[in-house]
Scaffold this active site. Structure first.
Site, PDB file in Angstrom:
ATOM      1  N   ASP A 106      55.277 -45.311 -37.488  1.00 41.51           N
ATOM      2  CA  ASP A 106      54.426 -45.240 -36.301  1.00 41.51           C
ATOM      3  C   ASP A 106      53.011 -44.913 -36.791  1.00 41.51           C
ATOM      4  OD1 ASP A 106      52.975 -44.441 -34.035  1.00 41.51           O
ATOM      5  OD2 ASP A 106      54.763 -43.644 -33.029  1.00 41.51           O
ATOM      6  N   TYR A 113      57.035 -38.616 -32.495  1.00 38.47           N
ATOM      7  CA  TYR A 113      56.681 -38.618 -31.067  1.00 38.47           C
ATOM      8  C   TYR A 113      57.953 -38.370 -30.250  1.00 38.47           C
ATOM      9  CZ  TYR A 113      54.675 -40.789 -26.805  1.00 38.47           C
ATOM     10  OH  TYR A 113      54.231 -41.063 -25.552  1.00 38.47           O
ATOM     11  N   ARG A 137      57.293 -66.686 -20.984  1.00 39.25           N
ATOM     12  CA  ARG A 137      57.819 -65.497 -21.656  1.00 39.25           C
ATOM     13  C   ARG A 137      57.496 -65.501 -23.144  1.00 39.25           C
ATOM     14  NH1 ARG A 137      63.083 -65.960 -22.127  1.00 39.25           N
ATOM     15  NH2 ARG A 137      63.485 -66.149 -19.895  1.00 39.25           N
ATOM     16  N   LYS A 144      46.621 -46.593 -27.140  1.00 38.91           N
ATOM     17  CA  LYS A 144      45.693 -45.569 -27.610  1.00 38.91           C
ATOM     18  C   LYS A 144      44.400 -46.241 -28.098  1.00 38.91           C
ATOM     19  CE  LYS A 144      49.117 -42.951 -26.523  1.00 38.91           C
ATOM     20  NZ  LYS A 144      50.173 -42.528 -27.396  1.00 38.91           N
TER      21      LYS A 144
END
Ligand SMILES: *Cc1c(COP(=O)(O)O)cnc(C)c1O
Length: 408
Positions: free
Chosen positions: A198, A125, A71, A223
Site C-alpha cells: 500500500d 490501514y 464496464r 488521497k
C-alpha cells in the site's frame, strides 16, 4: 510519447506527470489534424458495432484498452491507468477501482486462494485488516500479522510453505513505521512469495515501489492522486508476471470507475508534483515546530531522525508528504478533544490528501495485534494542507494551550 526508441523511458517523473496517458487516439479525431491536451470524458455503456462479424471479432480478441462494453472502460479511464503505469518503472499495467479499499480487496483476491497464508503488516490501514478477518478468513485464507520493523522475524514466518503473499504498508497507517522494502521483497522473491504494498502515503513519485522489488503496488487515489477531496478511487499497478491475473480478477468482480471520476483523478495527477512538494515543506515545518514543544512527547514523521525507520526512509524515499502523527505529553481524551475542537484551520474528519488541513484523534492500540502501542499520552494525526504554515502553527499553538489547561 511513452517510450523512447530503445524501449527505455528516460523521462524524469515530473515530465512524465505532464505527458503520461495522452495518446493521440484519445486526444484527436481520426483523419483530422490537431489534438486537445487532455483526453475528454467518454461516457458509455453500449458500444455499437458495424455488423455481426465486427461484434464477433471484438468479443474474440483482447478487450483491454479496446471499446467493447462500458464496464471495460473508455479512453478516459485507460488514460489515467496508463499514466499511473508510466509513473511506476517496471510495471505492465494498472487497474482502477471505485475506492482504495476495493483496490486492496481485489489485489488480495487476485493472488490468494483457500489454504494460503497471508503475512500482513501490523501497521496496516484498519480496513485492510478488516478485509482479512471478515472476508479472507471465512474463505480459508489465514492472516498472520507481523511487526513492520522486525524483518528477521518475518523471515521465520516465511519458512511456512503455506505463505503465498506478504502485504506491506510503508510508512504504516497512524504510526508511520518505515519498512525495509528491498530486504523483504528480496526474501519473498527467493521463496516464490508475492509482495503487495500500500503505497498511498508516498505515491510512486516519492517511492517507485516496483523498482524496490514490489510485485503489486496499491494506491488509494482518493488521497494525493485526486488531491481535492472530491473523488473516491483506488488503483493497482503490477509487474508483467501479475498484471494478467489482476486484470482478470478485476473484470470478474466487475470493478471499474466512472469516466467522470477518472477525468477528475487525471486532472489531479497533473499537479501531483507541485502539491506534494508544498505538502512536504509545510508538514516538515510544522513537525519540527511540534517536536520542540513541551506539550508534545513525540512526533511520528519518517523524515524526523527519531522516527522508527528514519534511516530506511532516507535510503529509499525521495520525499515525504503531508501526513504524520504526534503523541501528547500526558493528558486524557478530554484534553485532546479540547485541542482539536477549537482548531480554526483544521477540519475534523477521515481521509487526507486533499488541499485542506485535517486533525484526527487516533488510538493505534485498537488496530494492533503483533506489536504493542505504548504512548506518553493520547495521539493526533495531522494532514497538513496548502494553507499558510504560519496560520496553521498559530492555530496549533492555541490548541496546545487549551490542551495544557485541561490536562492541568
Ligand atoms: C484511505 C486509505 C486507504 C483506502 O482508501 P479509500 O479510497 O478511502 O477506500 C487505503 N490505504 C491507506 C493507507 C489509506 O490511507
Amino acid at each position: 510519447m511513452s517510450e523512447s526508441e530503445s524501449g527505455k523511458d528516460e523521462r524524469r517523473p515530473l515530465t512524465k506527470l505532464a505527458q503520461a496517458g495522452r495518446k493521440p487516439e484519445w486526444t484527436g479525431m481520426p483523419g483530422q489534424p490537431g489534438a486537445i491536451v487532455s483526453p475528454p470524458v467518454w461516457r458509455a455503456s453500449t458500444i455499437l458495432y458495424d455488423d455481426v462479424a465486427h461484434l464477433r471479432r471484438a468479443a474474440g480478441s483482447s478487450t483491454h484498452e479496446r471499446l467493447f462494453y462500458g464496464r471495460k472502460g473508455t479512453p478516459t479511464a485507460w488514460s489515467l491507468a496508463d499514466a499511473l503505469t508510466e509513473m511506476e518503472p517496471g510495471a505492465e499495467g494498472t487497474m482502477l477501482f471505485p475506492s482504495g479499499v476495493a483496490a486492496i480487496a481485489c489485489a488480495l483476491m487476485a493472488v490468494l486462494k483457500p489454504g494460503d497464508t497471508l503475512l500482513m503488516v501490523d501497521s496496516a490501514y484498519d480496513p485492510t485488516r478488516n478485509f482479512c478477518e471478515h472476508i479472507l478468513r471465512p474463505y480459508g485464507i489465514e492472516t498472520i500479522y507481523y511487526d513492520p520493523r522486525d524483518t528477521v522475524h518475518l523471515a521465520v514466518h516465511l519458512s511456512d510453505e503455506k505463505v503465498r503473499a506478504i502485504f506491506l504498508e510503508s510508512p504504516g497507517s497512524l504510526t508511520f513505521e518505515v519498512q525495509d522494502v528491498p530486504a523483504i521483497t528480496a526474501m519473498a522473491r527467493d521463496r516464490g512469495v508475492v509482495t503487495l504494498l500500500d503505497n498511498t502515503w508516498a505515491t510512486p513519485l516519492f517511492f517507485p515501489a516496483l523498482s524496490h522489488g514490489v510485485d503489486i503496488s496499491i494506491l488509494a487515489c482518493t488521497k494525493y492522486i485526486v488531491g481535492h477531496s472530491d473523488v473516491m478511487m483506488g488503483s493497482v499497478t503490477a509487474t508483467p508476471d501479475w498484471f494478467g491475473k489482476l486484470r482478470q480478477t478485476a473484470y470478474l468482480f466487475g470493478q471499474m470507475v466512472s469516466p467522470d471520476d477518472a477525468w477528475l483523478a487525471a486532472r489531479g495527477l497533473r499537479t501531483l508534483g507541485v502539491r506534494l512538494k508544498q505538502h512536504q515543506d509545510s508538514a516538515l515545518a510544522i513537525a519540527h515546530w511540534l517536536k520542540d514543544r513541551p506539550e508534545v512527547a513525540r512526533v511520528l514523521h519518517p523524515a524526523l531522525p527519531d522516527c522508527p525507520g528514519h534511516d530506511l526512509w532516507r535510503r529509499d524515499f525521495s520525499g515525504s508528504t503531508g501526513l504524520f502523527s504526534f503523541v501528547l505529553n500526558g493528558g486524557d481524551d478530554a484534553a485532546r478533544a479540547a485541542l482539536i475542537d477549537g482548531l480554526a484551520h483544521f477540519g475534523i474528519g477521515y481521509s487526507w490528501g486533499g488541499f485542506e488541513s485535517l486533525a484526527l484523534p487516533i488510538d493505534p492500540a485498537r488496530y494492533r495485534s503483533a506489536t504493542n502501542w505504548e504512548a506518553e499520552g493520547p495521539a493526533i494525526r495531522l494532514h497538513i494542507g496548502l494553507e499558510d504554515t504560519d496560520d496553521l502553527i498559530a492555530d496549533l499553538d492555541a490548541g496546545l494551550a487549551r490542551f495544557a489547561q485541561v490536562r492541568g
